[in-house]
Design an enzyme around this catalytic site. Structure first.
Site, short mmCIF file in Angstrom:
data_model
loop_
_atom_site.label_atom_id
_atom_site.label_comp_id
_atom_site.label_asym_id
_atom_site.label_seq_id
_atom_site.Cartn_x
_atom_site.Cartn_y
_atom_site.Cartn_z
N ASP A 13 0.82 -1.22 0.00
CA ASP A 13 0.00 0.00 0.00
C ASP A 13 0.85 1.27 0.00
O ASP A 13 0.40 2.33 0.42
CB ASP A 13 -0.96 0.03 1.20
CG ASP A 13 -1.83 -1.21 1.28
OD1 ASP A 13 -2.46 -1.54 0.26
OD2 ASP A 13 -1.87 -1.85 2.35
N LYS A 16 2.64 1.98 -5.22
CA LYS A 16 3.44 1.48 -6.35
C LYS A 16 2.80 1.82 -7.69
O LYS A 16 3.50 2.08 -8.67
CB LYS A 16 3.63 -0.03 -6.21
CG LYS A 16 4.45 -0.42 -5.00
CD LYS A 16 4.66 -1.92 -4.92
CE LYS A 16 3.41 -2.68 -4.58
NZ LYS A 16 2.89 -2.38 -3.24
N GLY A 40 -4.09 -4.18 -4.35
CA GLY A 40 -4.59 -3.26 -5.37
C GLY A 40 -3.73 -2.03 -5.53
O GLY A 40 -2.96 -1.66 -4.65
N HIS A 41 -3.86 -1.41 -6.68
CA HIS A 41 -3.24 -0.11 -6.95
C HIS A 41 -4.35 0.88 -7.25
O HIS A 41 -5.25 0.59 -8.04
CB HIS A 41 -2.31 -0.17 -8.16
CG HIS A 41 -1.16 -1.12 -8.01
ND1 HIS A 41 -0.37 -1.15 -6.89
CD2 HIS A 41 -0.66 -2.06 -8.84
CE1 HIS A 41 0.58 -2.08 -7.06
NE2 HIS A 41 0.41 -2.64 -8.22
N GLN A 223 2.16 -6.59 -3.56
CA GLN A 223 2.60 -6.68 -2.17
C GLN A 223 3.92 -5.91 -1.98
O GLN A 223 4.14 -4.91 -2.63
CB GLN A 223 2.70 -8.14 -1.73
CG GLN A 223 1.43 -8.94 -1.97
CD GLN A 223 0.30 -8.63 -1.02
OE1 GLN A 223 0.47 -7.94 -0.04
NE2 GLN A 223 -0.89 -9.13 -1.34
#
Length: 428
Positions: A13, A16, A40-41, A223
């Site tokens: 988180d 990225k 998630g992004h 991750q």
């Protein structure tokens, strides 16, 4: 042209997707090499906000070829949902390529993930319940289903029936759940064949040819370092290698071709799920970071645990990955704080540790040793050059850089795409 890796330096988180987006127009291929839809992004493009869970964030950049590598475990239903959602918003998804060797998450993986986690009670790992761990376990046990199996119904049936012969015993006799019918699983997987056909290929060969043709390839980790199956805070980790070594095994590109290794790190620290977290805050400062930083998981919606910046973790990530550049995100969240503590070492039963303790039990009992830095009250969201930041913000960044093992090349000063201070070229 370079092959570039972006990974997280903390527990995920970190932003990225933002770092990938920062390089988007200069990149030809963006590769997801590990994980699944358990992370998630969030990428903001103008007025549009996109939450991606399985797809590489490069899919939002015109002309970029997004690639799902062999190291990923793929939930085909999620893949279809994400592609449909992006297509409905006018995003071209036809360039996506998926490795024929990537493993598939099935209905029985999701079921086992959820019931196993519930069975563990207070010893829960904190998984997302999306079947990631069980799919990777089957891969290692050599009983997994791969994307290519969907194109051979006979092979697919043999594999599914063999897997369920044991898993149904576990579901029925241990967890008191109903058995899963092989025909249901097979029919579900076969329903995605038409969707997959134009995108499945030998992605290792694709990337080899891209490098041969002087294309720029960006590897995007799911991750982060502290969640790596080998190098993270085991067992409170993910089921894959999110560190630099995973980029090679998860894509088929040899390790010597990685030129730049970029680790994304927040100006503070967050974590989702269970596990040790030395700088975690349980006071109004933690609440401030959570509220101002909107610290809720992109994929799960779970609130993130918040704490101060941890320099030993940053040094550890720099060492494990061979970091050439850090991207520091969410510096703006710290605006308005009178003082900003930074963890510079740990105290474990009266013994100072300047680096990560080798024993997990020591890390679990580690207490942060803080150094305090003066804060700033100015709004920094309009800064585009380092010199435009308040003096105290500059000093904070320089102190983190000196402690963290590599240069800080870019700083996020707000959620918008253009709200970035660039100090060094990430590709140079």
């Amino acid at each position: 042209m370079p092959a570039v890796l972006i990974t997280g330096a903390q527990w995920g988180d970190e932003g990225k997707g933002r770092a990938t987006d920062l390089l988007g127009s200069r990149v030809d291929y963006v590769v997801k090499f590990n994980g699944g839809n358990n992370a998630g992004h969030t990428v903001v493009v103008g007025e549009e906000k996109y939450a991606l869970h399985l797809l590489p964030s490069g899919i939002l950049t015109p002309g970029v070829v997004p690639v799902i590598g062999n190291g990923v475990v793929v939930d085909l239903g999620v893949l279809q949902q994400e592609l449909d959602a992006l297509s409905s918003r006018g995003v071209d998804v036809s360039r996506l390529r998926v490795s024929a060797n990537a493993h598939v998450i099935t209905a029985y993986h999701r079921t086992l993930d959820k019931v196993t986690e519930r069975f563990l009670g207070k010893r829960q790992i904190g998984t997302t319940g999306r079947g990631i761990g069980p799919a990777y376990a089957d891969k290692i046990n050599r009983v997994g289903i791969r994307i290519q199996d969907i194109f051979d119904e006979s092979i697919l049936r043999q594999k599914v029936e063999a897997a369920l012969e044991f898993k149904n015993q576990v579901l029925v006799k241990i967890y008191n759940r109903r058995a899963i019918e092989a025909d249901e699983v097979i029919a579900d997987l076969l329903s995605f064949r038409e969707m997959l056909e134009p995108m499945v290929c030998d992605t290792g060969l694709l990337l080899h040819r891209a490098m041969r043709d002087d294309r720029t390839v960006l590897f995007e980790a799911g991750q982060a370092t502290m969640l790596d199956i080998d190098h993270g805070t085991y067992p409170f980790v993910t089921s894959s290698n999110a560190t630099a070594g995973g980029a090679s095994t998860g894509s088929g590109l040899p390790p010597h071709q990685l030129d730049r290794i970029i680790a994304v790190i927040k100006a503070y620290t967050t974590r989702v799920g269970a596990g040790p977290f030395p700088t975690e805050l349980f006071d109004e400062n933690g609440e401030h970071l959570a509220q101002v930083g909107h610290e809720y998981g992109t994929t799960t919606g779970r609130p993130r645990r918040c704490g101060w910046y941890d320099a030993p973790i940053a040094r550890y990530a720099a060492r494990i990955n061979g970091v050439t550049d850090f991207v520091l995100t969410k510096l703006d969240v710290l605006s308005g704080l009178d003082t900003i503590p930074v963890c510079v070492a740990y105290d474990v039963n009266g013994v100072r540790h300047d680096e990560m303790p080798v024993n997990q039990s020591d890390f679990h009992h580690a207490k942060p040793v803080y150094e305090e830095f003066p804060g700033w009250s100015e709004d920094i969201s309009g800064a585009r050059r380092f010199e435009e930041l308040p003096k105290n913000a500059q000093d904070y960044i320089l102190a983190l850089e000196a402690m963290s093992g590599s240069r800080i090349s870019a700083i996020g000063v707000g959620p918008e795409r253009e709200q970035v201070v660039v100090r060094h070229d990430l590709l140079g």
